[in-house]
Structure formats: structure tokens, C-alpha cells
Write a protein that holds these residues in place. Sequence first.
Motif, mmCIF file in Angstrom:
data_model
loop_
_atom_site.group_PDB
_atom_site.id
_atom_site.type_symbol
_atom_site.label_atom_id
_atom_site.label_comp_id
_atom_site.label_asym_id
_atom_site.label_seq_id
_atom_site.Cartn_x
_atom_site.Cartn_y
_atom_site.Cartn_z
ATOM 1 N N ALA A 1 0.836 -1.194 0.000
ATOM 2 C CA ALA A 1 0.000 0.000 0.000
ATOM 3 C C ALA A 1 0.878 1.253 0.000
ATOM 4 O O ALA A 1 0.595 2.220 -0.714
ATOM 5 N N TRP A 2 1.947 1.233 0.785
ATOM 6 C CA TRP A 2 2.864 2.383 0.837
ATOM 7 C C TRP A 2 3.479 2.624 -0.537
ATOM 8 O O TRP A 2 3.597 3.754 -0.995
ATOM 9 N N ASP A 3 3.874 1.554 -1.224
ATOM 10 C CA ASP A 3 4.497 1.679 -2.545
ATOM 11 C C ASP A 3 3.541 2.254 -3.585
ATOM 12 O O ASP A 3 3.986 2.795 -4.599
ATOM 13 N N GLU A 4 2.243 2.136 -3.344
ATOM 14 C CA GLU A 4 1.250 2.633 -4.300
ATOM 15 C C GLU A 4 0.934 4.120 -4.121
ATOM 16 O O GLU A 4 0.257 4.704 -4.948
ATOM 17 N N ILE A 5 1.434 4.733 -3.057
ATOM 18 C CA ILE A 5 1.197 6.160 -2.840
ATOM 19 C C ILE A 5 2.106 6.953 -3.779
ATOM 20 O O ILE A 5 3.320 6.737 -3.811
ATOM 21 N N THR A 6 1.521 7.867 -4.497
ATOM 22 C CA THR A 6 2.290 8.646 -5.465
ATOM 23 C C THR A 6 3.033 9.789 -4.783
ATOM 24 O O THR A 6 2.668 10.228 -3.690
ATOM 25 N N LEU A 7 4.052 10.288 -5.466
ATOM 26 C CA LEU A 7 4.809 11.423 -4.956
ATOM 27 C C LEU A 7 3.903 12.646 -4.829
ATOM 28 O O LEU A 7 3.999 13.403 -3.861
ATOM 29 N N LEU B 1 2.004 12.385 -1.601
ATOM 30 C CA LEU B 1 2.886 12.650 -0.459
ATOM 31 C C LEU B 1 3.168 14.144 -0.303
ATOM 32 O O LEU B 1 3.184 14.663 0.817
ATOM 33 N N ILE B 2 3.380 14.831 -1.404
ATOM 34 C CA ILE B 2 3.625 16.275 -1.350
ATOM 35 C C ILE B 2 2.419 16.994 -0.764
ATOM 36 O O ILE B 2 2.566 17.874 0.090
ATOM 37 N N ILE C 1 0.225 15.778 1.301
ATOM 38 C CA ILE C 1 0.144 15.438 2.729
ATOM 39 C C ILE C 1 1.126 16.293 3.525
ATOM 40 O O ILE C 1 0.773 16.866 4.558
ATOM 41 N N VAL C 2 2.354 16.368 3.048
ATOM 42 C CA VAL C 2 3.384 17.145 3.751
ATOM 43 C C VAL C 2 3.010 18.625 3.789
ATOM 44 O O VAL C 2 3.143 19.291 4.818
ATOM 45 N N ASP C 3 2.532 19.147 2.656
ATOM 46 C CA ASP C 3 2.154 20.559 2.599
ATOM 47 C C ASP C 3 0.974 20.877 3.512
ATOM 48 O O ASP C 3 0.863 21.978 4.039
ATOM 49 N N ASN C 4 0.091 19.917 3.730
ATOM 50 C CA ASN C 4 -1.107 20.112 4.542
ATOM 51 C C ASN C 4 -0.833 19.906 6.039
ATOM 52 O O ASN C 4 -1.645 20.282 6.889
ATOM 53 N N PHE C 5 0.305 19.320 6.382
ATOM 54 C CA PHE C 5 0.595 18.964 7.764
ATOM 55 C C PHE C 5 0.583 20.155 8.725
ATOM 56 O O PHE C 5 -0.028 20.065 9.797
ATOM 57 N N PRO C 6 1.222 21.283 8.403
ATOM 58 C CA PRO C 6 1.177 22.421 9.339
ATOM 59 C C PRO C 6 -0.248 22.887 9.641
ATOM 60 O O PRO C 6 -0.559 23.243 10.786
#
Length: 91
Positions: A59-65, A68-69, A71-76
Motif C-alpha cells: 500500500a505504501w508503494d502505491e502512494i504517489t509522490l 505525499l507532497i 500530505i506534507v504541505d497540509n501537515f502544518p
Amino acid sequence: MKLLQNLREAIIIAQNRGKKQAEIADFLGISQGAVSKTIKRFEETGSNRAKGMIKRKKAWDEITLKTLIKIVDNFPKRLKACIDANGGWFE
């Protein structure tokens, strides 16, 4: 429940390393019958955490870049919402 799961894993690992059921029972301080049942169930069902880990890795391998971007941008924003809610419920 976690302790029981860890005990089952310890039994299977010891058995896979060539330990006899009596040795495992003595070392873990449990009955030989409990060891026998755990090993039998494992052999019949093949159930162990490794299958779950393989599924999660796939499942992790199926997550696209791109995902992920986002998710990271939304984290704050999510952290701020958590702080504003004093650790309570938020959407």
C-alpha cells in the motif's frame, strides 16, 4: 491483547529457529499445550504479522509522490487545528 500477540510471535520465532516446544514453554513460562496450540494454528492458517506488513508495504508503494507532497504541505494546517482544539476533535 498486545502482550498475547507478542507471546504468539515469540513462540513462532523460537519454533522457526529450531527450538523444541518444551524449550519454548519453559523459557516463556507457559504450558507446552499453549505452545503446541499456537504453532498448530500458525501452521494451519499461516496467520502472522508478516502478511499484514507485506500488505502495508504494498500500500505504501502505491502512494504517489504527488499525494505525499500534498500530505506534507497540509501537515502544518493540521497541526494548527490540533493545537487550536487543545488536542480535541477537529476536522
